[in-house]
Every structure is written in C-alpha cells, then in structure tokens.
Design a protein around this motif. Structure first.
Motif, PDB file in Angstrom:
ATOM      1  N   PRO A 178      -3.719   6.588   2.360  1.00  0.00           N
ATOM      2  CA  PRO A 178      -3.585   5.823   1.117  1.00  0.00           C
ATOM      3  C   PRO A 178      -4.808   4.953   0.858  1.00  0.00           C
ATOM      4  CG  PRO A 178      -2.090   5.011   2.808  1.00  0.00           C
ATOM      5  CD  PRO A 178      -2.812   6.182   3.374  1.00  0.00           C
ATOM      6  N   ASP A 179      -5.015   4.666  -0.382  1.00  0.00           N
ATOM      7  CA  ASP A 179      -6.116   3.810  -0.827  1.00  0.00           C
ATOM      8  C   ASP A 179      -5.866   2.382  -0.319  1.00  0.00           C
ATOM      9  OD1 ASP A 179      -8.302   2.809  -2.261  1.00  0.00           O
ATOM     10  OD2 ASP A 179      -7.099   2.518  -4.083  1.00  0.00           O
ATOM     11  N   PRO A 180      -6.882   1.681   0.229  1.00  0.00           N
ATOM     12  CA  PRO A 180      -6.685   0.327   0.740  1.00  0.00           C
ATOM     13  C   PRO A 180      -6.131  -0.630  -0.323  1.00  0.00           C
ATOM     14  CG  PRO A 180      -8.828   1.141   1.407  1.00  0.00           C
ATOM     15  CD  PRO A 180      -8.231   2.167   0.496  1.00  0.00           C
ATOM     16  N   LYS A 204      -2.661  -3.063  -0.075  1.00  0.00           N
ATOM     17  CA  LYS A 204      -2.713  -4.491  -0.364  1.00  0.00           C
ATOM     18  C   LYS A 204      -1.658  -4.858  -1.404  1.00  0.00           C
ATOM     19  CE  LYS A 204      -5.777  -8.139  -1.931  1.00  0.00           C
ATOM     20  NZ  LYS A 204      -7.042  -8.461  -2.546  1.00  0.00           N
ATOM     21  N   GLN A 205      -1.521  -4.045  -2.455  1.00  0.00           N
ATOM     22  CA  GLN A 205      -0.525  -4.319  -3.493  1.00  0.00           C
ATOM     23  C   GLN A 205       0.887  -4.261  -2.927  1.00  0.00           C
ATOM     24  OE1 GLN A 205      -1.506  -1.379  -6.452  1.00  0.00           O
ATOM     25  NE2 GLN A 205      -2.903  -2.763  -7.539  1.00  0.00           N
TER      26      GLN A 205
END
Length: 166
Positions: A6-8, A12-13
């Motif tokens: 997954p995208d960092p 975070k979200q």
C-alpha cells in the motif's frame, strides 16, 4: 504472487482515522490539566501599621465590625488580579468593596485605602485586634495577608446613646 504494497499516504490516513476518537478525548483533557497546573498569581500585602484601625459600625442597634487600613499590594503573576471582596478571617463580609482593586501583572500598587464591614465581631470593643484579612478575586481565589494588629478607634456605645462613664 505477492500483494501490492500500500501507498504510505494511505496507511497514514487509516491510522489518523483510527486514532481520531482518541485525540478528540485526549486534547481537551490535556488542555484542562495544563490550565490546572498553571501557576496562580501570588499577591503580597504590606499593610501600613499606622492607620490600621477597627471600630464598630452600626446597622440600627446592631453592631458590625469595620476594619480600615492602607496597603501596598504586589502581584507577581502574569495575569491581572481584580479584588472584589474582603473580610477578616473568621467573619463574613456584610458589604462588597465599593471600589474594586485592580492589580496589573508584575506590578505593585501603593497606598491603597481599604475598608470592610464584617460580621460577627471577632474583636473585643475598646481593645486592639490582631487577625488576618482574606481577599477574594474575580475567580473566587482567596489571598491572605499576614497577621496584622488593628488599633481600636471609637466608642462601644450605639449612635444616639449617652456615653458610659466609668
């Protein structure tokens, strides 16, 4: 075949969404604790011994205790203090201050004339009285003076009566 990482930013979200309820609770609590730990201003009172007097003040035939003195008052805090009321320790004020006493932060005010009317009478008429004065500020905080001796002035006779002869 491995799953795509997954995208960092997405991680975070997700973490922010999961932790938001905790921050909604924790921030106000931390703010209240910080406000409680904030140091209240300390007032220092220098009551001038000359001119520190007490006497009876009469409300009809009923006596009250009247105390009058001059004082220098120092505020060592970072916030202004407004003294709204005062009384002799062990009594209750019968009248609030006619003129409130404003003490700016880190300032000394000098030669403040203070008079208060209190009940019950804790001194013996005709004799000097020693006691502490309690001041109440705009946040209902109490500020105490050191013990001070007040000189008796006046008579123990109610107004309109003939003075007692020894």
């Amino acid at each position: 075949m491995p799953a795509p990482s997954p995208d960092p930013g997405t991680i975070k979200q997700i973490i922010e969404i999961l932790l938001k309820p905790f921050s909604l609770i924790a921030h106000p609590i931390a703010e209240r604790i910080g406000n409680r730990l904030k140091r209240k201003p300390k007032l220092y009172f220098n009551i001038h011994p000359v001119g520190s007097v007490w006497c009876y003040a009469w409300n009809g035939a009923k006596p009250m205790m009247q105390v009058r003195f001059d004082a220098d008052i120092t505020n060592d805090g970072n916030e202004a203090v407004l003294l709204l009321d005062g009384y002799v320790k062990g009594t209750k004020a019968k009248m609030p201050f006619m003129r409130k006493i404003q003490i700016p932060p880190t300032t000394t005010i000098t030669d403040e004339i203070i008079a208060m009317f209190v009940e019950p009478i804790v001194g013996e008429g005709g004799e000097d009285f020693t006691g502490k004065i309690v001041f109440v500020d705009q946040l209902k905080r109490k500020h105490y003076t050191d013990k001070t001796t007040f000189t008796w002035e006046g008579t123990t006779d109610p107004p309109g009566s003939s003075p007692k002869t020894p």
